[in-house]
Design a protein around this motif. Structure first.
Motif, PDB file in Angstrom:
ATOM      1  N   ALA A  83       0.854  -1.276   0.161  1.00  2.63           N
ATOM      2  CA  ALA A  83       0.018   0.003  -0.040  1.00  2.63           C
ATOM      3  C   ALA A  83       0.958   1.482   0.161  1.00  2.63           C
ATOM      4  O   ALA A  83       0.363   2.177  -0.802  1.00  2.63           O
ATOM      5  CB  ALA A  83      -0.780  -0.052   1.180  1.00  2.63           C
ATOM      6  N   ASN A  84       1.982   1.136   0.797  1.00  5.22           N
ATOM      7  CA  ASN A  84       2.935   2.323   0.707  1.00  5.22           C
ATOM      8  C   ASN A  84       3.558   2.429  -0.733  1.00  5.22           C
ATOM      9  O   ASN A  84       3.611   3.702  -1.303  1.00  5.22           O
ATOM     10  CB  ASN A  84       3.866   2.317   1.785  1.00  5.22           C
ATOM     11  CG  ASN A  84       3.507   2.717   3.019  1.00  5.22           C
ATOM     12  OD1 ASN A  84       3.150   3.904   3.291  1.00  5.22           O
ATOM     13  ND2 ASN A  84       3.771   1.836   4.040  1.00  5.22           N
ATOM     14  N   ILE A  85       3.810   1.567  -1.258  1.00  2.29           N
ATOM     15  CA  ILE A  85       4.362   1.390  -2.479  1.00  2.29           C
ATOM     16  C   ILE A  85       3.404   1.849  -3.750  1.00  2.29           C
ATOM     17  O   ILE A  85       3.738   2.823  -4.302  1.00  2.29           O
ATOM     18  CB  ILE A  85       4.939   0.127  -3.120  1.00  2.29           C
ATOM     19  CG1 ILE A  85       5.992  -0.157  -2.253  1.00  2.29           C
ATOM     20  CG2 ILE A  85       5.273   0.255  -4.807  1.00  2.29           C
ATOM     21  CD1 ILE A  85       6.695  -1.548  -2.592  1.00  2.29           C
ATOM     22  N   ALA A  86       2.453   1.586  -3.574  1.00  4.31           N
ATOM     23  CA  ALA A  86       1.260   1.918  -4.330  1.00  4.31           C
ATOM     24  C   ALA A  86       0.745   3.478  -4.090  1.00  4.31           C
ATOM     25  O   ALA A  86       0.346   4.322  -5.195  1.00  4.31           O
ATOM     26  CB  ALA A  86      -0.263   1.240  -4.026  1.00  4.31           C
ATOM     27  N   ALA A  87       0.857   3.754  -2.974  1.00  6.06           N
ATOM     28  CA  ALA A  87       0.469   5.306  -2.694  1.00  6.06           C
ATOM     29  C   ALA A  87       1.810   6.288  -3.336  1.00  6.06           C
ATOM     30  O   ALA A  87       1.630   7.309  -3.783  1.00  6.06           O
ATOM     31  CB  ALA A  87       0.580   5.607  -1.348  1.00  6.06           C
ATOM     32  N   GLY A  88       3.262   5.841  -3.098  1.00  8.12           N
ATOM     33  CA  GLY A  88       3.965   6.487  -3.725  1.00  8.12           C
ATOM     34  C   GLY A  88       4.006   6.577  -5.355  1.00  8.12           C
ATOM     35  O   GLY A  88       4.181   7.408  -5.935  1.00  8.12           O
ATOM     36  N   VAL A  89       3.468   5.409  -5.952  1.00  2.00           N
ATOM     37  CA  VAL A  89       3.415   5.096  -7.404  1.00  2.00           C
ATOM     38  C   VAL A  89       2.280   6.247  -7.557  1.00  2.00           C
ATOM     39  O   VAL A  89       2.487   6.717  -8.864  1.00  2.00           O
ATOM     40  CB  VAL A  89       3.201   3.889  -7.850  1.00  2.00           C
ATOM     41  CG1 VAL A  89       2.487   3.666  -9.173  1.00  2.00           C
ATOM     42  CG2 VAL A  89       4.222   3.061  -7.457  1.00  2.00           C
ATOM     43  N   TYR A  90       1.146   6.176  -7.063  1.00  3.88           N
ATOM     44  CA  TYR A  90       0.030   7.063  -7.376  1.00  3.88           C
ATOM     45  C   TYR A  90       0.453   8.665  -7.303  1.00  3.88           C
ATOM     46  O   TYR A  90       0.339   9.150  -8.476  1.00  3.88           O
ATOM     47  CB  TYR A  90      -0.894   6.978  -6.063  1.00  3.88           C
ATOM     48  CG  TYR A  90      -2.099   7.823  -6.284  1.00  3.88           C
ATOM     49  CD1 TYR A  90      -3.173   7.551  -7.137  1.00  3.88           C
ATOM     50  CD2 TYR A  90      -1.888   9.190  -5.567  1.00  3.88           C
ATOM     51  CE1 TYR A  90      -4.293   8.738  -7.425  1.00  3.88           C
ATOM     52  CE2 TYR A  90      -3.136  10.110  -5.871  1.00  3.88           C
ATOM     53  CZ  TYR A  90      -4.040   9.988  -6.572  1.00  3.88           C
ATOM     54  OH  TYR A  90      -5.335  10.650  -6.617  1.00  3.88           O
ATOM     55  N   MET A 117      -5.060   4.912 -11.396  1.00  4.06           N
ATOM     56  CA  MET A 117      -6.148   4.088 -11.331  1.00  4.06           C
ATOM     57  C   MET A 117      -5.861   2.741 -10.528  1.00  4.06           C
ATOM     58  O   MET A 117      -6.501   2.404  -9.540  1.00  4.06           O
ATOM     59  CB  MET A 117      -7.170   3.926 -12.363  1.00  4.06           C
ATOM     60  CG  MET A 117      -7.955   5.043 -12.998  1.00  4.06           C
ATOM     61  SD  MET A 117      -8.845   5.907 -11.738  1.00  4.06           S
ATOM     62  CE  MET A 117     -10.281   4.873 -11.760  1.00  4.06           C
ATOM     63  N   ALA A 118      -4.735   2.035 -10.984  1.00  2.71           N
ATOM     64  CA  ALA A 118      -4.497   0.802 -10.606  1.00  2.71           C
ATOM     65  C   ALA A 118      -4.170   0.827  -9.031  1.00  2.71           C
ATOM     66  O   ALA A 118      -4.309   0.394  -8.152  1.00  2.71           O
ATOM     67  CB  ALA A 118      -3.293   0.010 -11.495  1.00  2.71           C
ATOM     68  N   VAL A 123      -4.700   0.659  -3.164  1.00  4.76           N
ATOM     69  CA  VAL A 123      -4.841   1.350  -1.800  1.00  4.76           C
ATOM     70  C   VAL A 123      -6.295   1.024  -1.109  1.00  4.76           C
ATOM     71  O   VAL A 123      -6.501   0.804   0.046  1.00  4.76           O
ATOM     72  CB  VAL A 123      -4.551   2.791  -1.751  1.00  4.76           C
ATOM     73  CG1 VAL A 123      -5.015   3.504  -0.783  1.00  4.76           C
ATOM     74  CG2 VAL A 123      -3.002   2.937  -2.290  1.00  4.76           C
ATOM     75  N   THR A 124      -7.295   1.043  -2.001  1.00  2.00           N
ATOM     76  CA  THR A 124      -8.678   0.870  -1.660  1.00  2.00           C
ATOM     77  C   THR A 124      -8.916  -0.509  -1.120  1.00  2.00           C
ATOM     78  O   THR A 124      -9.326  -0.670  -0.128  1.00  2.00           O
ATOM     79  CB  THR A 124      -9.693   1.313  -2.846  1.00  2.00           C
ATOM     80  OG1 THR A 124      -9.445   2.760  -3.127  1.00  2.00           O
ATOM     81  CG2 THR A 124     -11.106   1.152  -2.170  1.00  2.00           C
ATOM     82  N   LEU A 125      -8.265  -1.456  -1.877  1.00  4.18           N
ATOM     83  CA  LEU A 125      -8.650  -2.746  -1.640  1.00  4.18           C
ATOM     84  C   LEU A 125      -7.863  -3.021  -0.225  1.00  4.18           C
ATOM     85  O   LEU A 125      -8.540  -4.052   0.550  1.00  4.18           O
ATOM     86  CB  LEU A 125      -8.440  -3.793  -2.724  1.00  4.18           C
ATOM     87  CG  LEU A 125      -9.144  -3.855  -3.707  1.00  4.18           C
ATOM     88  CD1 LEU A 125      -8.471  -4.672  -4.954  1.00  4.18           C
ATOM     89  CD2 LEU A 125     -10.376  -4.385  -3.325  1.00  4.18           C
ATOM     90  N   THR A 126      -6.699  -2.718  -0.036  1.00  2.00           N
ATOM     91  CA  THR A 126      -5.835  -2.706   1.275  1.00  2.00           C
ATOM     92  C   THR A 126      -6.739  -2.316   2.438  1.00  2.00           C
ATOM     93  O   THR A 126      -6.774  -2.723   3.416  1.00  2.00           O
ATOM     94  CB  THR A 126      -4.553  -2.192   1.120  1.00  2.00           C
ATOM     95  OG1 THR A 126      -3.786  -2.703  -0.124  1.00  2.00           O
ATOM     96  CG2 THR A 126      -3.726  -2.187   2.339  1.00  2.00           C
ATOM     97  N   ALA A 127      -7.354  -0.822   2.119  1.00  2.00           N
ATOM     98  CA  ALA A 127      -8.043  -0.360   3.227  1.00  2.00           C
ATOM     99  C   ALA A 127      -9.400  -1.164   3.439  1.00  2.00           C
ATOM    100  O   ALA A 127      -9.647  -1.392   4.830  1.00  2.00           O
ATOM    101  CB  ALA A 127      -8.725   1.159   2.697  1.00  2.00           C
ATOM    102  N   LEU A 128     -10.124  -1.565   2.448  1.00  2.00           N
ATOM    103  CA  LEU A 128     -11.092  -2.432   2.996  1.00  2.00           C
ATOM    104  C   LEU A 128     -10.696  -3.909   3.497  1.00  2.00           C
ATOM    105  O   LEU A 128     -11.410  -4.138   4.420  1.00  2.00           O
ATOM    106  CB  LEU A 128     -11.888  -2.860   1.503  1.00  2.00           C
ATOM    107  CG  LEU A 128     -13.019  -3.857   1.551  1.00  2.00           C
ATOM    108  CD1 LEU A 128     -14.310  -3.057   2.314  1.00  2.00           C
ATOM    109  CD2 LEU A 128     -13.415  -4.082  -0.029  1.00  2.00           C
TER     110      LEU A 128
END
Length: 133
Positions: A83-90, A117-118, A123-128
């Motif tokens: 999730a941290n990596i996805a947030a950085g990529v975002y 979007m990916a 991040v959304t699925l991790t939060a869920l």
């Protein structure tokens, strides 16, 4: 850590988009235009149109990203690395998206939009999953 920084960066990117759009409007129409009721719509062509669409798209993207990112950063548990990596990529791809859109590089803009979007989805699925466990 990247999730928290991404929250701040997302807000900063929306602010930058609004500032560029506003400065372009003033440059194109004069400062007096900023004090009108804006009943005459702005052009949707050229950089003026792209700047308006960048701002709108960054707001829409922020509305999708921020709830999940805020949940992850405030729920008290450790944020998973993915999730941290996805947030950085975002953040990186949203900056790249913005620059590509402003400069009219449509294929790159679309690629960066898809990567953003990916990242939102991760991040959304991790939060869920965090909520469910």
């Amino acid at each position: 850590m990247f999730v928290t920084l991404a929250i701040l960066a997302t807000g900063a990117l929306v602010f930058l988009s609004a500032a560029v759009q506003h400065l372009n409007t003033i440059t194109a129409n004069g400062i007096a235009f900023a004090f009108t009721d804006r009943s005459t719509p702005l052009s949707r062509e050229g950089f003026t149109g792209r700047a308006a669409r960048v701002l709108q798209n960054n707001l829409e993207s922020a509305a999708m990203f921020l709830p999940a990112a805020l949940l992850l950063s405030t729920n008290g548990s450790t944020i998973p690395d993915h999730a941290n990596i996805a947030a950085g990529v975002y953040v990186i791809v949203r900056i790249a998206f913005t620059l590509a859109y402003w400069t009219g590089h449509n294929h790159l803009r679309s690629l960066f939009w898809g990567l953003g979007m990916a990242s939102i989805m991760v991040v959304t699925l991790t939060a869920l999953l965090t909520l469910l466990t």
